[in-house]
Design a protein around this motif. Structure first.
Motif, mmCIF file in Angstrom:
data_model
loop_
_atom_site.group_PDB
_atom_site.id
_atom_site.type_symbol
_atom_site.label_atom_id
_atom_site.label_comp_id
_atom_site.label_asym_id
_atom_site.label_seq_id
_atom_site.Cartn_x
_atom_site.Cartn_y
_atom_site.Cartn_z
ATOM 1 N N ARG A 19 -70.435 -60.357 -19.825
ATOM 2 C CA ARG A 19 -70.704 -61.504 -20.704
ATOM 3 C C ARG A 19 -70.101 -61.275 -22.083
ATOM 4 O O ARG A 19 -69.443 -62.144 -22.658
ATOM 5 C CB ARG A 19 -72.207 -61.752 -20.824
ATOM 6 C CG ARG A 19 -72.537 -63.014 -21.642
ATOM 7 C CD ARG A 19 -73.974 -63.043 -22.113
ATOM 8 N NE ARG A 19 -74.335 -61.886 -22.947
ATOM 9 C CZ ARG A 19 -73.918 -61.663 -24.192
ATOM 10 N NH1 ARG A 19 -73.101 -62.507 -24.763
ATOM 11 N NH2 ARG A 19 -74.299 -60.597 -24.847
ATOM 12 N N GLU A 23 -67.072 -63.458 -24.022
ATOM 13 C CA GLU A 23 -67.197 -64.012 -25.366
ATOM 14 C C GLU A 23 -66.041 -63.588 -26.261
ATOM 15 O O GLU A 23 -65.588 -64.361 -27.108
ATOM 16 C CB GLU A 23 -68.528 -63.595 -26.004
ATOM 17 C CG GLU A 23 -69.715 -64.290 -25.397
ATOM 18 C CD GLU A 23 -71.048 -63.757 -25.923
ATOM 19 O OE1 GLU A 23 -71.049 -62.792 -26.724
ATOM 20 O OE2 GLU A 23 -72.084 -64.306 -25.503
ATOM 21 N N PRO A 110 -70.555 -69.301 -14.674
ATOM 22 C CA PRO A 110 -69.959 -70.522 -14.123
ATOM 23 C C PRO A 110 -68.742 -71.043 -14.890
ATOM 24 O O PRO A 110 -67.915 -71.746 -14.313
ATOM 25 C CB PRO A 110 -71.106 -71.535 -14.160
ATOM 26 C CG PRO A 110 -72.090 -70.996 -15.127
ATOM 27 C CD PRO A 110 -71.924 -69.509 -15.137
ATOM 28 N N ASP A 111 -68.603 -70.708 -16.168
ATOM 29 C CA ASP A 111 -67.456 -71.184 -16.934
ATOM 30 C C ASP A 111 -66.257 -70.249 -16.851
ATOM 31 O O ASP A 111 -65.174 -70.576 -17.334
ATOM 32 C CB ASP A 111 -67.855 -71.377 -18.404
ATOM 33 C CG ASP A 111 -68.870 -72.493 -18.567
ATOM 34 O OD1 ASP A 111 -68.852 -73.438 -17.753
ATOM 35 O OD2 ASP A 111 -69.693 -72.401 -19.507
ATOM 36 N N ALA A 112 -66.432 -69.091 -16.249
ATOM 37 C CA ALA A 112 -65.340 -68.124 -16.125
ATOM 38 C C ALA A 112 -64.484 -68.455 -14.906
ATOM 39 O O ALA A 112 -64.979 -68.953 -13.902
ATOM 40 C CB ALA A 112 -65.897 -66.713 -15.989
ATOM 41 N N ARG A 113 -63.214 -68.177 -15.019
ATOM 42 C CA ARG A 113 -62.317 -68.271 -13.865
ATOM 43 C C ARG A 113 -62.161 -66.853 -13.340
ATOM 44 O O ARG A 113 -61.697 -65.981 -14.056
ATOM 45 C CB ARG A 113 -60.991 -68.882 -14.270
ATOM 46 C CG ARG A 113 -61.136 -70.370 -14.605
ATOM 47 C CD ARG A 113 -59.912 -70.879 -15.280
ATOM 48 N NE ARG A 113 -59.735 -70.093 -16.513
ATOM 49 C CZ ARG A 113 -59.207 -70.565 -17.621
ATOM 50 N NH1 ARG A 113 -58.800 -71.787 -17.673
ATOM 51 N NH2 ARG A 113 -59.079 -69.813 -18.679
ATOM 52 N N ASP A 144 -60.154 -65.868 -16.381
ATOM 53 C CA ASP A 144 -60.723 -65.420 -17.644
ATOM 54 C C ASP A 144 -60.827 -63.903 -17.697
ATOM 55 O O ASP A 144 -61.785 -63.357 -18.221
ATOM 56 C CB ASP A 144 -62.117 -66.028 -17.850
ATOM 57 C CG ASP A 144 -62.036 -67.419 -18.424
ATOM 58 O OD1 ASP A 144 -62.881 -68.232 -18.050
ATOM 59 O OD2 ASP A 144 -61.124 -67.685 -19.228
#
Length: 184
Positions: A19, A23, A110-113, A144
């Protein structure tokens, strides 16, 4: 890690570290030396497991294409809808492979590729899609910075490597043969 409570085989500290890297738009690499979704499919009712009919290994669950594959001899078959022994329809994949790890990370972030790289994907042209050196603010479609692969690539933004289930290889017959150890 024996005294740690793991979530899908991953320590809370690793989730937090990933995480943090997301960021900061840095790369993380999560390594698991286990292809497929799960190392075995089993029936909890009778104890049946997806053993290979051609050799002594278990067939590995590959959910992406609904197949059971033997990673030793190459035999494969479809995933049965019910237990071949007792007919129970509640079959369970046990253990985790890179496909399952990919879905766990996608659910948690969920927002990471996320890019899963294993031998099957690497054989496809452009499998890495420029992910290794892609700058996080340039271009679309690049992961990501969370790749799952083993070696031989340069990731300039890589600041975290997590190795899951590292001790498993120590108990594999393969390790004993290659290291010159003989099982006793």
């Amino acid at each position: 890690m024996r005294d740690r409570r793991l979530d899908q085989g991953i320590a809370p500290e690793l989730f937090e570290a990933i995480r943090s890297r997301l960021e900061r738009r840095e790369q993380s690499l999560v390594f698991l030396n286990r292809r497929g979704y799960a190392p075995v499919l089993a029936c909890p009712a009778c104890g049946w497991v997806s053993r290979c009919t051609h050799c002594s290994a278990n067939q590995v669950v590959h959910l992406a294409d609904a197949r059971l594959r033997c990673h030793h001899c190459g035999a494969e078959s479809g995933i049965p809808r019910s237990c071949p022994t007792c007919g129970n329809q509640d079959l369970h994949p046990f253990g985790r492979g890179t496909q399952r790890l990919e879905s766990v990370l996608a659910e948690r972030f969920p927002d990471a590729r996320i890019l899963r790289v294993d031998p099957r994907q690497r054989r496809q042209p452009g499998a890495l899609g420029g992910a290794a050196g892609a700058h996080p603010r340039r271009g679309r479609g690049h992961p990501d910075r969370h790749q799952m692969l083993a070696k031989g690539h340069d990731f300039p933004l890589l600041t975290l490597v997590g190795v899951l289930n590292a001790d498993a290889s120590l108990f594999a017959a393969d390790f004993a043969r290659r290291s010159g150890c003989s099982p006793s």
